[in-house]
Design an enzyme around this catalytic site. Structure first.
Site, PDB file in Angstrom:
ATOM      1  N   ALA B 321       0.841  -1.209   0.000  1.00 51.09           N
ATOM      2  CA  ALA B 321       0.000   0.000   0.000  1.00 51.09           C
ATOM      3  C   ALA B 321       0.871   1.252   0.000  1.00 51.09           C
ATOM      4  O   ALA B 321       0.593   2.221  -0.715  1.00 51.09           O
ATOM      5  CB  ALA B 321      -0.911  -0.003   1.227  1.00 51.09           C
ATOM      6  N   TRP B 324       2.450   1.707  -3.368  1.00 56.96           N
ATOM      7  CA  TRP B 324       1.425   2.098  -4.351  1.00 56.96           C
ATOM      8  C   TRP B 324       1.253   3.625  -4.365  1.00 56.96           C
ATOM      9  O   TRP B 324       0.978   4.218  -5.396  1.00 56.96           O
ATOM     10  CB  TRP B 324       0.103   1.415  -4.001  1.00 56.96           C
ATOM     11  CG  TRP B 324      -1.036   1.779  -4.898  1.00 56.96           C
ATOM     12  CD1 TRP B 324      -1.306   1.260  -6.148  1.00 56.96           C
ATOM     13  CD2 TRP B 324      -2.085   2.730  -4.634  1.00 56.96           C
ATOM     14  NE1 TRP B 324      -2.440   1.830  -6.656  1.00 56.96           N
ATOM     15  CE2 TRP B 324      -2.940   2.728  -5.757  1.00 56.96           C
ATOM     16  CE3 TRP B 324      -2.377   3.561  -3.570  1.00 56.96           C
ATOM     17  CZ2 TRP B 324      -4.068   3.543  -5.838  1.00 56.96           C
ATOM     18  CZ3 TRP B 324      -3.499   4.369  -3.643  1.00 56.96           C
ATOM     19  CH2 TRP B 324      -4.328   4.358  -4.769  1.00 56.96           C
ATOM     20  N   HIS B 325       1.448   4.249  -3.184  1.00 62.53           N
ATOM     21  CA  HIS B 325       1.281   5.705  -3.112  1.00 62.53           C
ATOM     22  C   HIS B 325       2.375   6.456  -3.867  1.00 62.53           C
ATOM     23  O   HIS B 325       2.163   7.602  -4.275  1.00 62.53           O
ATOM     24  CB  HIS B 325       1.264   6.167  -1.648  1.00 62.53           C
ATOM     25  CG  HIS B 325      -0.045   5.910  -0.969  1.00 62.53           C
ATOM     26  ND1 HIS B 325      -0.320   4.743  -0.309  1.00 62.53           N
ATOM     27  CD2 HIS B 325      -1.165   6.664  -0.875  1.00 62.53           C
ATOM     28  CE1 HIS B 325      -1.547   4.796   0.181  1.00 62.53           C
ATOM     29  NE2 HIS B 325      -2.095   5.936  -0.157  1.00 62.53           N
ATOM     30  N   GLY B 326       3.539   5.851  -4.030  1.00 61.82           N
ATOM     31  CA  GLY B 326       4.587   6.545  -4.769  1.00 61.82           C
ATOM     32  C   GLY B 326       5.898   5.794  -4.744  1.00 61.82           C
ATOM     33  O   GLY B 326       6.148   4.982  -3.852  1.00 61.82           O
TER      34      GLY B 326
END
Lengths: 75, 440
Positions: B321, B324-326
């Site tokens: 997670a 996934w954000h960056g």
């Protein structure tokens, strides 16, 4: 869905959640039990798969958060 | 094109809305084509050259979905599903993580590979998760009739294209096909406009004013005092929430103009009493995706499921997670910290029987979340550590000398506290408005 199967499922749920069997009924939902969390939810699903010898669809697992929903899915 | 951009609000949205309802309700297909075309234009305004990437992704994944559904053998279905998921992960990694991978390889092997510097196609992270959910739905037999027009609309419907919420195929397409949704519903327009206005207020009046303070603080973070460090970190926590939830409110309101209900994505997250509860309230559709498509399959893959294995699964999910954000180690740390928070929560739940006062639990949870968001905002680990150091530097407690506090920023900060901890959320307002006859 046969009553015996439902009884087996309710018994498994009560064992996994460590709850007296009288507390788990057809109306029981995950929100009713503190111990019905994400881990025990997967445990319940695995146990149902074992009992019914049917694989539960990945996309359905999170929707089966009550005894009624489980019963409807299996019937 | 952003939702609060005047070009979008005063030209694009009214034109699409008028054309959509101007087309006869019997011509659902034409309406769908209009929304697909609008989605492509909406995306192209941001970067025309990168828009074919999203179109290519749609075409390939439609083909994968159809092949999965058409296959009679379960083994072949499964093989195509695995190939299609791997394809989507590589597709995302190629554009989003290539330079991050090269950066780490250069450090590990002391090599000197050049960065590829690919521009990142906007929305690809959301599209990838939404696509994976669709492919699993195809595998599970939930998608009965395949239709390129419907699938394209599902991916490119402009209100939720850029920043979610992450939606499911059947829940979206059934709404487009529902006869009740084919005419103008004035109540939906009223509620939609109110929700859009709430979103704009959140974004423009609160988040944007807080961002001035946050940017300033992060630029001079070496000099920040105790109070300033706390002010900067909490301001960013509020900024992120109002930015994201404001955008989601606008998306929800815009979709409602077309009689489409998007799922709730935020439920007063800072009222959470623990980290598990926080993720049930923050970016709800992402949490659902992670639970359904990563956590559950991962746990099911373990031979014998134990508490400790499930905690390992939780940690892995939150690392994913975070990433996934960056493409940065800071996001991985952010994800890891949330994973650790949830593990600690689970351990307490399992082994200790005591209840903390609700307000104290809420404060502790907020403080921990605030701490994790420092890594989300910082440019590098040194920056993050400087802010954290300032938050514990009691020798300069009362100083408030380096920050130029504008009145707007102070108002935004106070409003943030009131909205987050006292007020009801947008979803509550929507439900209330639905129950009332607001047009009578």
């Amino acid at each position: 869905m046969p009553n015996k199967l439902i009884e087996k499922i309710i018994l498994s749920i009560s064992k996994i959640l460590n709850e007296p069997i009288k507390n788990v009924t057809m109306a029981s939902k995950s929100d009713d039990f503190n111990r019905w969390d994400s881990l025990n939810h997967v445990r319940i699903m695995l146990e149902i798969e074992k009992i019914t010898k049917k694989k539960i669809k990945t996309s359905k697992i999170s929707e089966l958060n009550s005894v009624k929903a489980i019963s409807e899915y299996l019937s | 094109m952003l939702f609060h951009n005047p070009l979008f609000l005063l030209a694009f949205l009214p034109i699409v809305f008028i054309l959509y309802f101007f087309i006869s309700k019997n011509k659902k297909n034409v309406r769908m084509y209009l929304l697909i075309f609008a989605g492509i234009i909406f995306y192209s305004v941001w970067n025309f050259k990168l828009s074919p990437i999203i179109v290519v992704s749609i075409l390939i994944n439609y083909y994968f979905g159809k092949r999965i559904s058409d296959s009679l053998s379960v083994i072949i279905k499964k093989k195509i599903l695995i190939i299609s998921i791997i394809f989507n992960i590589i597709f995302l990694a190629f554009f989003k993580y290539a330079d991050f991978i090269i950066f780490n390889l250069n450090i590990i092997f002391s090599s000197n590979f050049e960065f590829l510097n690919f521009p990142f196609p906007l929305a690809l992270s959301f599209v990838t998760f939404q696509t994976i959910a669709y492919l699993v739905d195809c595998y599970d037999g939930n998608v009965i009739k395949h239709n390129l027009r419907k699938y394209s609309l599902f991916i490119i419907f402009f209100p939720q294209l850029i920043a979610g919420p992450i939606v499911r195929y059947n829940s979206m397409i059934s709404q487009f096909e529902d006869k009740k949704n084919s005419s103008i519903i004035y109540k939906n327009i009223c509620i939609g406009l109110i929700v859009i206005a709430i979103g704009i207020i959140k974004k423009v009046l609160i988040a944007d004013n807080l961002s001035i303070l946050v940017d300033q603080g992060h630029n001079i973070n070496e000099q920040l005092s105790f109070i300033e460090s706390w002010l900067i970190s909490t301001s960013f926590t509020f900024q992120l929430y109002f930015d994201f939830s404001g955008y989601i409110d606008m998306a929800t309101g815009i979709a409602l103009l077309f009689n489409i209900n998007l799922p709730q994505n935020f439920d007063s997250p800072f009222k959470a009493t623990n980290i598990i509860n926080f993720w049930q309230r923050w970016h709800i559709t992402l949490t659902n995706f992670l639970t359904n498509y990563i956590y559950n399959p991962l746990l099911r893959s373990f031979r014998k499921l134990t508490f400790y294995k499930s905690m390992l699964g939780t940690f892995i999910v939150f690392i994913i997670a975070g990433l996934w954000h960056g493409p940065s180690w800071l996001f991985i740390i952010f994800g890891g910290l949330h994973g650790v928070g949830i593990i600690v929560n689970q351990i307490f739940k399992k082994f200790f029987v005591f209840k903390i006062n609700k307000i104290i639990a809420q404060i502790f949870t907020f403080l921990y979340i605030n701490f994790t968001f420092i890594f989300f905002r910082s440019e590098n680990i040194e920056d993050a550590l400087r802010i954290i150091n300032g938050m514990f530097n009691l020798s300069r407690t009362a100083e408030l000398s380096f920050l130029n506090l504008s009145t707007n920023s102070i108002y935004a900060f106070v409003a943030s506290i009131l909205v987050c901890f006292v007020c009801k959320n947008t979803n509550f307002i929507i439900i209330q408005l639905r129950q009332k006859n607001i047009l009578d």
